[in-house]
Scaffold this active site. Structure first.
Site, PDB file in Angstrom:
ATOM      1  N   GLN A 174      31.229  46.158  39.532  1.00  0.00           N
ATOM      2  CA  GLN A 174      30.485  47.108  39.173  1.00  0.00           C
ATOM      3  C   GLN A 174      29.594  47.849  40.039  1.00  0.00           C
ATOM      4  OE1 GLN A 174      30.352  48.154  35.901  1.00  0.00           O
ATOM      5  NE2 GLN A 174      31.534  46.554  34.772  1.00  0.00           N
ATOM      6  N   TYR A 223      39.398  41.579  29.792  1.00  0.00           N
ATOM      7  CA  TYR A 223      39.329  42.424  30.788  1.00  0.00           C
ATOM      8  C   TYR A 223      38.153  42.101  31.548  1.00  0.00           C
ATOM      9  CZ  TYR A 223      41.945  45.319  27.309  1.00  0.00           C
ATOM     10  OH  TYR A 223      42.785  45.946  26.564  1.00  0.00           O
ATOM     11  N   GLU A 231      42.771  38.776  32.654  1.00  0.00           N
ATOM     12  CA  GLU A 231      42.780  39.950  33.572  1.00  0.00           C
ATOM     13  C   GLU A 231      43.940  40.019  34.098  1.00  0.00           C
ATOM     14  OE1 GLU A 231      40.482  42.361  35.089  1.00  0.00           O
ATOM     15  OE2 GLU A 231      42.239  42.639  36.403  1.00  0.00           O
ATOM     16  N   ASP A 275      36.096  44.631  27.557  1.00  0.00           N
ATOM     17  CA  ASP A 275      35.413  45.433  28.378  1.00  0.00           C
ATOM     18  C   ASP A 275      36.620  46.421  29.083  1.00  0.00           C
ATOM     19  OD1 ASP A 275      33.878  47.012  30.190  1.00  0.00           O
ATOM     20  OD2 ASP A 275      33.566  45.260  31.577  1.00  0.00           O
ATOM     21  N   CYS A 302      33.551  52.098  28.666  1.00  0.00           N
ATOM     22  CA  CYS A 302      33.420  53.047  29.808  1.00  0.00           C
ATOM     23  C   CYS A 302      33.776  54.609  29.327  1.00  0.00           C
ATOM     24  CB  CYS A 302      33.562  52.792  30.888  1.00  0.00           C
ATOM     25  SG  CYS A 302      35.746  52.511  31.198  1.00  0.00           S
TER      26      CYS A 302
HETATM   27  N1  SAH Z   1      34.648  42.960  32.780  1.00  0.00           N
HETATM   28  C1  SAH Z   1      34.524  43.245  34.288  1.00  0.00           C
HETATM   29  C2  SAH Z   1      35.835  44.014  34.593  1.00  0.00           C
HETATM   30  C3  SAH Z   1      35.909  45.468  33.709  1.00  0.00           C
HETATM   31  S1  SAH Z   1      36.808  46.808  34.252  1.00  0.00           S
HETATM   32  C4  SAH Z   1      33.176  43.762  34.837  1.00  0.00           C
HETATM   33  O1  SAH Z   1      32.603  44.084  34.247  1.00  0.00           O
HETATM   34  O2  SAH Z   1      33.332  43.549  36.248  1.00  0.00           O
HETATM   35  C5  SAH Z   1      38.312  46.616  33.209  1.00  0.00           C
HETATM   36  C6  SAH Z   1      39.222  45.359  34.028  1.00  0.00           C
HETATM   37  O3  SAH Z   1      40.412  45.508  33.218  1.00  0.00           O
HETATM   38  C7  SAH Z   1      39.743  45.651  35.449  1.00  0.00           C
HETATM   39  O4  SAH Z   1      39.434  44.429  36.194  1.00  0.00           O
HETATM   40  C8  SAH Z   1      41.250  46.036  35.044  1.00  0.00           C
HETATM   41  O5  SAH Z   1      42.115  45.501  36.223  1.00  0.00           O
HETATM   42  C9  SAH Z   1      41.604  45.139  33.753  1.00  0.00           C
HETATM   43  N2  SAH Z   1      42.657  45.598  33.121  1.00  0.00           N
HETATM   44  C10 SAH Z   1      43.357  46.909  32.810  1.00  0.00           C
HETATM   45  N3  SAH Z   1      44.351  46.885  32.010  1.00  0.00           N
HETATM   46  C11 SAH Z   1      44.432  45.493  31.699  1.00  0.00           C
HETATM   47  C12 SAH Z   1      45.439  44.903  30.662  1.00  0.00           C
HETATM   48  N4  SAH Z   1      46.192  45.717  30.030  1.00  0.00           N
HETATM   49  N5  SAH Z   1      45.008  43.529  30.355  1.00  0.00           N
HETATM   50  C13 SAH Z   1      44.099  43.088  30.967  1.00  0.00           C
HETATM   51  N6  SAH Z   1      43.369  43.296  31.920  1.00  0.00           N
HETATM   52  C14 SAH Z   1      43.227  44.672  32.158  1.00  0.00           C
END
Ligand code: SAH
Length: 473
Positions: free
Chosen positions: A302, A331, A352, A400, A427
């Site tokens: 972030q 995620y 993830e 997320d 987001c």
């Molecule tokens: N919760 C974390 C990341 C949020 S961003 C934080 O706050 O730092 C969203 C994340 O989802 C990213 O890391 C991206 O790589 C992941 N992502 C995207 N598509 C996905 C999917 N289909 N399954 C699992 N993760 C995914």
């Protein structure tokens, strides 16, 4: 003529028949009625919307029409007849034009209201106007917050210059003060340019696909103050590479690592696949809520540390953990939310899609001495279904997702596991509202006011946290 007509696309054929209320290059006076979700002003001419950069609601302006499509057009302000009391002057247009800070001309208190209204309007459209939306949680100092910079470098008057591209074009605008970046990052960027310049390194020339330095990337730990520099080059060859890296560290003792990333493709994507170490470490450590995280060049992390702590604390408070719960963090990235949850829960499962991120998440758990986490690489949708089949019974699920939101299948698996609570960190309010409708059809209700959080001051982005609870049958 028949030949020419044959070459027109469908839209142009329709345009040729329908007369629009405004024509390209026309000058008109109009009043700005609204702001789009991207922060553009909207003027309506006989119901036909014109999108106008840097114009605010209530302002009377003279417009020059730049482009007309069938249903909408674009115009720019040539003169302000009246200005909005919410207008902030003095930062200059570059920030709006380049898309670095497209709302910098709007007073911060109004930005927060605008972000709340985006959520309210979307709920209204979906007939969910009964849901309450709390005032946007903002920052007390909404500038210089970004802990990461990725800026293009080009040759300007024979010198390496940092800057940004104009929105929707490849016109380079030279800039040294990036307004929303950590100011130490801005300083390090200039030091890097001077040292690279001294060694005769050229900047990338996009048209000719020649030259060396494409981008500079700098990350800085908000609490640790550690800085990581990445020189993004067109080819592997970088003259005096080691010496340049040593000089950067000698001039900026807070730089703990200098890396070179090679990107030889003709692309807008900033980083290439290969990253090599020129000096020092490959990553920085930073903290969030007292937990340590290892952040490498490519990690998702972030960008607004102050607001991220607020966002996570809100999500954790809404999860209402007592130490006995099983929690899923879908995620999860490098595990930032997961680790925060793990301090207050019995067990946390994270998923993830990026393999390296899960490697980092596992290391981050170890770094903090937390043993009650399990991380999986893969699609959140698939893992949610797998966990459901394995009979895992989460008390809380946190999601997320990226901007496109959740899939029906993920929502189905999640709700079939019957957690008491679901915390949705979003987001993108448009996909959030869509997904809320689906959760509501599957036995969940929104059980606290939606909370917008301003993770990206001066831009039109809005983050929202929503708590849902299971409807008792
Ligand atoms: N919760 C974390 C990341 C949020 S961003 C934080 O706050 O730092 C969203 C994340 O989802 C990213 O890391 C991206 O790589 C992941 N992502 C995207 N598509 C996905 C999917 N289909 N399954 C699992 N993760 C995914």
């Amino acid at each position: 003529m028949a030949f020419l007509f044959g070459k027109m696309n469908v839209e142009e054929k329709i345009m040729a028949k329908v007369k629009l209320p405004v024509q390209k290059n026309q000058k008109i006076t109009a009043t700005i009625a609204d702001l789009t979700y991207e922060g553009m002003g909207v003027a309506k001419v006989e119901g036909y919307p014109l999108f106008v950069q840097a114009a605010l609601p209530g302002e009377e302006v003279v417009l020059h029409v730049l482009k007309t499509n069938k249903n909408y057009g674009f115009a720019k302000v040539v003169e302000w007849i009246t200005k909005s009391p919410a207008r902030v002057e003095g930062n200059g247009n570059a920030y709006t034009q380049t898309g670095i800070a497209p709302l910098q001309h709007l007073a911060y208190a109004e930005q927060l209201k605008f972000k709340r209204k985006l959520v309210v309007d979307l709920l209204k459209k979906a007939h969910l106007e009964d849901l309450e939306v709390a005032p946007t949680l903002g920052m007390s100092e909404p500038l210089h917050y970004r802990n990461k910079a990725q800026v293009p470098v080009r040759m300007v008057d024979g010198k390496l210059a940092t800057g940004f591209f104009r929105k929707g074009s490849h016109k380079f605008v030279a800039l040294k003060d990036f307004l929303i970046q950590d100011q130490r990052i801005d300083e390090v960027l200039q030091v890097c340019c001077e040292i690279l310049q001294k060694h005769g390194i050229s900047a990338y020339d996009e048209e000719k696909h020649q030259g060396t330095l494409r981008h500079l990337m700098v990350r800085r730990g908000y609490y640790s103050n550690e800085v990581l520099v990445v020189l993004v080059t067109r080819s592997a060859k970088l003259k005096d590479a080691q010496q340049i890296a040593q000089e950067i560290i000698a001039t900026c003792p807070d730089v703990v690592g200098v890396l070179q990333n090679i990107n030889s493709a003709k692309t807008n994507v900033i980083l290439g696949e290969i990253t090599q170490n020129l000096a020092g470490k490959n990553e920085i450590i930073d903290e969030l809520n007292g937990l340590k995280f290892k952040i490498s060049a490519q990690s998702f992390y972030q960008v607004n540390p102050i607001q991220t702590e607020k966002l996570y604390n809100l999500a954790i408070a809404q999860a209402g953990l007592s130490g006995q719960e099983t929690v899923i963090d879908a995620y999860c990235g490098i595990g930032t939310i997961s680790l925060n949850l793990a301090k207050h829960a019995k067990k946390v499962y994270g998923v993830e899609i990026v393999e390296q991120a899960i490697e980092d998440a596992k290391q981050n758990a170890k770094l903090n001495g937390l043993a009650n986490l399990e991380f999986e690489v893969g699609n959140a949708e698939d893992w949610m279904a797998t966990w459901q089949k394995q009979g895992i019974k989460p008390d809380v699920i946190v999601v997320d997702p990226p901007r496109k939101g959740l899939t029906e299948s993920l929502i189905t698996s999640a709700t079939q596991m019957q957690p008491q609570k679901i915390v949705y960190v979003s987001c993108n309010p448009a996909t959030l509202v869509r997904d809320l409708q689906s959760f509501m059809e599957k036995g969940y209700h929104v059980s606290a006011p939606l909370q917008p959080v301003d993770q990206f001051p001066q831009t039109a982005h809005v983050e929202t946290v929503v708590l849902m609870s299971r409807v008792d049958k």
